[in-house]
Write an enzyme that holds these catalytic residues in place. Structure first.
Site, PDB file in Angstrom:
ATOM      1  N   HIS A  75       0.850  -1.198   0.000  1.00  0.00           N
ATOM      2  CA  HIS A  75       0.000   0.000   0.000  1.00  0.00           C
ATOM      3  C   HIS A  75       0.880   1.240   0.000  1.00  0.00           C
ATOM      4  O   HIS A  75       1.650   1.446   0.935  1.00  0.00           O
ATOM      5  CB  HIS A  75      -0.873   0.055   1.264  1.00  0.00           C
ATOM      6  N   TYR A 204      -9.125   4.935   7.824  1.00  0.00           N
ATOM      7  CA  TYR A 204      -9.325   5.232   9.244  1.00  0.00           C
ATOM      8  C   TYR A 204     -10.441   6.274   9.346  1.00  0.00           C
ATOM      9  O   TYR A 204     -10.296   7.374   8.803  1.00  0.00           O
ATOM     10  CB  TYR A 204      -8.053   5.819   9.849  1.00  0.00           C
ATOM     11  N   LYS A 300       1.532  -1.045  15.148  1.00  0.00           N
ATOM     12  CA  LYS A 300       2.944  -1.109  15.499  1.00  0.00           C
ATOM     13  C   LYS A 300       3.374  -2.381  16.245  1.00  0.00           C
ATOM     14  O   LYS A 300       4.575  -2.657  16.352  1.00  0.00           O
ATOM     15  CB  LYS A 300       3.315   0.105  16.397  1.00  0.00           C
TER      16      LYS A 300
HETATM   17  C1  LIG Z   1      -6.801  -7.933  17.342  1.00  0.00           C
HETATM   18  C2  LIG Z   1      -5.359  -7.512  17.190  1.00  0.00           C
HETATM   19  C3  LIG Z   1      -4.972  -6.753  16.086  1.00  0.00           C
HETATM   20  C4  LIG Z   1      -3.643  -6.359  15.934  1.00  0.00           C
HETATM   21  N1  LIG Z   1      -3.284  -5.613  14.838  1.00  0.00           N
HETATM   22  C5  LIG Z   1      -1.988  -5.268  14.638  1.00  0.00           C
HETATM   23  C6  LIG Z   1      -1.558  -4.613  13.441  1.00  0.00           C
HETATM   24  O1  LIG Z   1      -2.336  -4.301  12.562  1.00  0.00           O
HETATM   25  N2  LIG Z   1      -0.233  -4.356  13.291  1.00  0.00           N
HETATM   26  C7  LIG Z   1       0.690  -4.704  14.257  1.00  0.00           C
HETATM   27  O2  LIG Z   1       1.888  -4.453  14.063  1.00  0.00           O
HETATM   28  N3  LIG Z   1       0.308  -5.328  15.397  1.00  0.00           N
HETATM   29  C8  LIG Z   1      -1.003  -5.634  15.607  1.00  0.00           C
HETATM   30  N4  LIG Z   1      -1.384  -6.332  16.741  1.00  0.00           N
HETATM   31  C9  LIG Z   1      -0.373  -6.665  17.725  1.00  0.00           C
HETATM   32  C10 LIG Z   1       0.414  -7.889  17.343  1.00  0.00           C
HETATM   33  O3  LIG Z   1      -0.442  -8.967  17.058  1.00  0.00           O
HETATM   34  C11 LIG Z   1       1.364  -8.253  18.504  1.00  0.00           C
HETATM   35  O4  LIG Z   1       2.070  -7.095  18.860  1.00  0.00           O
HETATM   36  C12 LIG Z   1       2.336  -9.360  18.117  1.00  0.00           C
HETATM   37  O5  LIG Z   1       1.654 -10.601  18.068  1.00  0.00           O
HETATM   38  C13 LIG Z   1       3.484  -9.449  19.127  1.00  0.00           C
HETATM   39  O6  LIG Z   1       4.265 -10.580  18.870  1.00  0.00           O
HETATM   40  P1  LIG Z   1       4.978 -11.343  20.075  1.00  0.00           P
HETATM   41  O7  LIG Z   1       5.691 -12.483  19.445  1.00  0.00           O
HETATM   42  O8  LIG Z   1       5.726 -10.376  20.885  1.00  0.00           O
HETATM   43  O9  LIG Z   1       3.802 -11.852  21.000  1.00  0.00           O
HETATM   44  P2  LIG Z   1       2.657 -12.930  20.698  1.00  0.00           P
HETATM   45  O10 LIG Z   1       2.238 -12.880  19.284  1.00  0.00           O
HETATM   46  O11 LIG Z   1       1.642 -12.733  21.759  1.00  0.00           O
HETATM   47  O12 LIG Z   1       3.404 -14.308  20.901  1.00  0.00           O
HETATM   48  C14 LIG Z   1       3.710 -14.826  22.165  1.00  0.00           C
HETATM   49  C15 LIG Z   1       3.737 -16.331  22.079  1.00  0.00           C
HETATM   50  O13 LIG Z   1       4.091 -16.847  23.354  1.00  0.00           O
HETATM   51  C16 LIG Z   1       3.224 -17.912  23.678  1.00  0.00           C
HETATM   52  N5  LIG Z   1       3.167 -18.044  25.132  1.00  0.00           N
HETATM   53  C17 LIG Z   1       2.426 -17.337  26.012  1.00  0.00           C
HETATM   54  N6  LIG Z   1       2.636 -17.779  27.261  1.00  0.00           N
HETATM   55  C18 LIG Z   1       3.543 -18.772  27.177  1.00  0.00           C
HETATM   56  C19 LIG Z   1       4.149 -19.635  28.120  1.00  0.00           C
HETATM   57  N7  LIG Z   1       3.844 -19.538  29.429  1.00  0.00           N
HETATM   58  N8  LIG Z   1       5.031 -20.556  27.699  1.00  0.00           N
HETATM   59  C20 LIG Z   1       5.331 -20.661  26.366  1.00  0.00           C
HETATM   60  N9  LIG Z   1       4.774 -19.886  25.423  1.00  0.00           N
HETATM   61  C21 LIG Z   1       3.880 -18.949  25.826  1.00  0.00           C
HETATM   62  C22 LIG Z   1       1.917 -17.525  23.035  1.00  0.00           C
HETATM   63  O14 LIG Z   1       1.061 -18.652  22.814  1.00  0.00           O
HETATM   64  C23 LIG Z   1       2.373 -16.902  21.733  1.00  0.00           C
HETATM   65  O15 LIG Z   1       2.508 -17.851  20.692  1.00  0.00           O
HETATM   66  C24 LIG Z   1      -2.688  -6.737  16.922  1.00  0.00           C
HETATM   67  C25 LIG Z   1      -3.079  -7.502  18.031  1.00  0.00           C
HETATM   68  C26 LIG Z   1      -4.377  -7.902  18.174  1.00  0.00           C
HETATM   69  C27 LIG Z   1      -4.768  -8.720  19.382  1.00  0.00           C
END
Ligand SMILES: Cc1cc2nc3c(=O)[nH]c(=O)nc-3n(C[C@H](O)[C@H](O)[C@H](O)COP(=O)(O)OP(=O)(O)OC[C@H]3O[C@@H](n4cnc5c(N)ncnc54)[C@H](O)[C@@H]3O)c2cc1C
Length: 410
Positions: A75, A204, A300
């Site tokens: 985009h 938006y 983000k």
């Molecule tokens: C509805 C929604 C829309 C979003 N839209 C956007 C967007 O448009 N753009 C954007 O950049 N971000 C967006 N986000 C945010 C984005 O999804 C998160 O910031 C991203 O998933 C972060 O990645 P992460 O790997 O840090 O955490 P997570 O994706 O939460 O991954 C953490 C992992 O750890 C695992 N875990 C948890 N506890 C334990 C445990 N005790 N032992 C072992 N494993 C565990 C979980 O199952 C998961 O697989 C959105 C979030 C949501 C909920």
């Protein structure tokens, strides 16, 4: 008990954990990933979809960009809509050619899990009772149950990539971390619908009845959001009521509106801003949502997870290559500088585009004036554009052993 030795123990197979595991692999550093959910659950979770230019470049440079090149939707702009009119912000023109790419987080995660499995390095799904210990020693551990067996990963460092509700951040002793938090008085009702997107860029919308966002995940899937109260029961919203509210808020005077289709997923997500600092305790490094949460308005979250792990990979690479700990020591400060700017941007986008329960008529008029200024001033649009496509990461791809891929921009 099964003992597994590795260099870096990674808790969580979301974007942060999987990206880190692969970056370390590309640098010849061994890791074990421990995830408490099933593989399918992790892949199917519908979440983010907007990738900053730097995240796209990273995935390409890591050699995991084939799906992104095939199915990612680049985009060059986005729309802000208010008082029934859409205004386009030309991201590419304002940022010297940068853009965002829409590619579902579930696809990113699927690509990274496939890449991980090809490396033959371990990844444990459905790990039970995950815990971390000996964080202040030179040999921290990750313990868990797998297939009825007690397992212990013995490593040099632990990466806490286990999201906001994980166990790593709560394992840091009291008094070490400072939590900064803002909870918003609303949430987002999000739907995924089997309908061709009626426009090829995000819209938006600031509306009298509250915020709405038009987005997409593919040429056949539309993703839409509505501002609702934070504890709104999803059962209160029939599919018809959702579509009616979407149309009321999003339709513009030129006749544009989203296409309607079968709703395949719907949920309500509360919104918060959160930072835990520092992002390190001794041999434990927090990355991604484990350390910070942003309201999704600025898109983000996933992108911050990616930039954190690049900084962490640089630190681990310097440690294993040269015994240099200086980059690990600066990990938290380097990450937090970018995290706070993304926090500020996400808070600003959220505050500008939502209706607040305690706002006055003055606040409402000021918000309209903000949007009027934003869509009429090149300086203001440039500021939005450079933050939306992603501020620079202090660590270059070359610092983690990567070279920029020819196909940058998906
Ligand atoms: C509805 C929604 C829309 C979003 N839209 C956007 C967007 O448009 N753009 C954007 O950049 N971000 C967006 N986000 C945010 C984005 O999804 C998160 O910031 C991203 O998933 C972060 O990645 P992460 O790997 O840090 O955490 P997570 O994706 O939460 O991954 C953490 C992992 O750890 C695992 N875990 C948890 N506890 C334990 C445990 N005790 N032992 C072992 N494993 C565990 C979980 O199952 C998961 O697989 C959105 C979030 C949501 C909920």
């Amino acid at each position: 008990m099964r003992i597994v030795r590795t260099q870096v123990g990674i808790v969580g197979a979301g974007p942060a954990g999987l990206l880190l595991g692969h970056l370390l692999h590309l640098n010849g550093i061994d890791s074990v990933i421990v995830e408490n959910r099933r593989r399918e659950y992790v892949i199917d979770r519908v979440r983010a979809g907007v990738l900053e230019q730097g995240t796209v470049d990273l995935l390409q440079a890591m050699g995991v960009g084939a799906g992104l090149r095939r199915a990612g939707l680049r985009h060059d702009g986005l729309y802000l809509s208010f008082q029934g009119q859409r205004h386009r912000i030309n991201l590419a023109e304002l940022t010297g050619g940068k853009a965002i790419t829409v590619y579902g987080q579930n696809e990113v995660v699927r690509d990274l899990i496939d890449a991980r499995q090809q490396t033959q390095r371990p990844i444990y799904f459905e790990a039970g009772q995950v815990s971390v210990a000996a964080l202040a020693s030179s040999a921290p551990t990750v313990r868990f149950q797998h297939d009825g067996e007690e397992c212990e990963v013995r490593c040099d460092f632990i990466a806490g990539c286990d999201g906001f509700h994980g166990i790593c951040r709560p394992s840091v002793p009291d008094g070490v971390l400072t939590n900064y938090e803002r909870v918003y008085p609303f949430g987002w009702l999000g739907i995924l619908a089997e309908a061709a997107p009626s426009l090829d860029e995000l819209v938006y919308t600031y509306h009298e009845r509250g915020f709405a966002l038009f987005s997409m995940r593919s040429p056949t899937l539309t993703r839409l959001y509505l501002q609702v109260p934070p504890d709104e029961p999803i059962e209160r919203w029939s599919d018809d009521a959702i579509w009616q509210e979407m149309m009321t808020r999003m339709s513009t005077r030129d006749g544009w509106k989203p296409n309607v289709g079968h709703i395949v997923q719907k949920s309500v997500t509360p919104m918060r801003s959160f930072v835990a600092a520092p992002m390190r305790y001794e041999r434990l490094f927090l990355a991604g949502d484990a350390a910070h949460i942003v309201p999704p308005t600025g898109a983000k979250g996933l992108n911050l997870a990616a930039s954190d792990v690049v900084v962490l990979a640089r630190g681990l690479r310097a440690f294993y290559d040269d015994g240099d700990t200086s980059f690990l020591d600066s990990y938290s400060d380097v990450c937090l500088r970018r995290v706070w700017k993304a926090q500020r941007f996400s808070w600003w986008m959220t505050s500008t585009l939502h209706r607040f329960p305690d706002e006055t008529a003055f606040d409402h008029q000021r918000q309209i004036a903000d949007l009027d200024y934003l869509t009429g001033s090149r300086a203001a649009m440039t500021s939005l554009a450079e933050q939306y496509v992603g501020l620079p990461v202090e660590v270059a791809l070359e610092d983690v052993g990567l070279t920029r891929h020819l196909h940058s921009g998906a």
